[in-house]
Design an enzyme around this catalytic site. Structure first.
Site, PDB file in Angstrom:
ATOM      1  N   SER A 142       0.850  -1.193   0.000  1.00 26.47           N
ATOM      2  CA  SER A 142       0.000   0.000   0.000  1.00 26.47           C
ATOM      3  C   SER A 142       0.877   1.231   0.000  1.00 26.47           C
ATOM      4  CB  SER A 142      -0.882   0.003   1.259  1.00 26.47           C
ATOM      5  OG  SER A 142      -1.504   1.256   1.429  1.00 26.47           O
ATOM      6  N   TYR A 175      -2.047  -1.073  10.496  1.00 21.57           N
ATOM      7  CA  TYR A 175      -2.165  -1.335   9.046  1.00 21.57           C
ATOM      8  C   TYR A 175      -0.926  -0.834   8.309  1.00 21.57           C
ATOM      9  CZ  TYR A 175      -3.883  -1.257   4.257  1.00 21.57           C
ATOM     10  OH  TYR A 175      -4.018  -1.455   2.905  1.00 21.57           O
TER      11      TYR A 175
END
Ligand SMILES: NC(=O)c1ccc[n+]([C@@H]2O[C@H](COP(=O)([O-])OP(=O)(O)OC[C@H]3O[C@@H](n4cnc5c(N)ncnc54)[C@H](OP(=O)(O)O)[C@@H]3O)[C@@H](O)[C@H]2O)c1
Length: 263
Positions: free
Chosen positions: A142, A155
């Protein structure tokens, strides 16, 4: 030249980027093994791909947070004679909010899926991918991998791990014919934000899954391409800037972007 992967395992294929990856590889004529928990969705997608592209598409319903998931996937593929030369480690989810208030069980599952399962699946299949002489490994990281993100701390840390692991494997597998890629999308219109139940992840404009897959395929198809692809030129600039600005500055920018402290 399109990458020659002909038997591709795709995790998280019941929705979002995983389903878009499956459609893209099937459109290239690759056979696909679709992995996620929701069997009905996987079977519907498999039927669609068989009907539309005439490829083999098999649904392998699995909860990848279970410790025996890689071996169960391996056995399911063996039983079908499906020898993978591609693995797309895409399944993942995010949690958000003040770390001290997060649900410990959900944090654990987040790390089991984003970090432990991805690592175990890579270890399970990498020898087979290498043996093919032209293997493909894509680990979906990401844009969040490039700096710590207050409010999305676990995350972002999990995706920093994915990027780091993948970049090291890019080097380890050089000369084997492997194409290894850490894919770093920004916000993308999938079920991700519904699952997260929070919009702290939505920093800037969102892409469609198709935009992300187009960028991924362009990178996959470059045999001498680098280990990391950031989707979106503006995001790439920010990611690279993070390397040179002081950590305090990058953290302050990140905190503002994730609206840390505003709720
Ligand atoms: N969307 C974004 O903005 C964005 C941005 C950057 C990176 N990413 C990354 O992109 C990847 C794909 O996410 P997405 O945006 O496509 O989200 P999504 O639409 O929510 O899809 C997530 C996929 O992961 C699967 N999954 C979740 N838990 C699982 C488990 N325990 N076992 C097996 N499969 C599981 C889900 O299927 P089941 O629920 O059926 O199991 C689903 O197929 C993730 O790694 C995510 O971190 C997303």
């Amino acid at each position: 030249m399109p990458h020659p992967a002909s038997h591709v395992v795709i995790t998280g294929a019941s929705a979002g980027l995983g389903a878009a990856f499956a459609r893209a590889f099937a459109a290239r004529g690759a056979h696909v093994a679709l992995v996620a928990r929701r069997a009905d969705r996987l079977e519907a997608l498999a039927d669609e791909l068989v009907g539309t592209h005439g490829v083999l598409a098999c649904a392998v319903p699995l909860d990848l947070t279970q410790p025996d998931a890689p071996q169960r996937l391996s056995s399911a593929l063996d039983a079908r004679g499906f020898v993978p030369d591609g693995l797309i480690n895409n399944a993942g989810f995010g949690t958000a909010g003040p770390f001290a208030a997060e649900d410990p069980a959900r944090l654990r599952d987040e790390l089991l899926l984003n970090v432990v399962a991805l690592t175990a699946l890579t270890r399970e299949f990498l020898p087979t991918l290498i043996a093919s002489g032209h293997g493909l490994l894509v680990n979906v990281a990401s844009n969040a991998a490039f700096q710590p993100l207050p409010g999305v701390a676990t995350y972002a840390a999990s995706k920093a791990y994915v990027k780091s692991l993948t970049e090291a494997l890019w080097v380890e597998t050089r000369g084997s014919g492997m194409r290894v890629l850490a894919l770093c999308p920004g916000p993308t219109e999938t079920e991700f934000f519904d699952v997260a139940g929070d919009d702290r992840f939505k920093v800037g404009a969102s892409d469609t899954p198709e935009t992300v897959i187009d960028a991924a395929l362009r990178a996959i198809d470059r045999p001498q391409g680098g280990p990391t692809t950031i989707v979106g030129a503006g995001r790439a600039l920010t990611a690279h800037a993070n390397r040179v600005v002081p950590t305090r500055v990058s953290l302050a920018v990140a905190a503002r972007a994730t609206k840390w402290g505003t709720s």
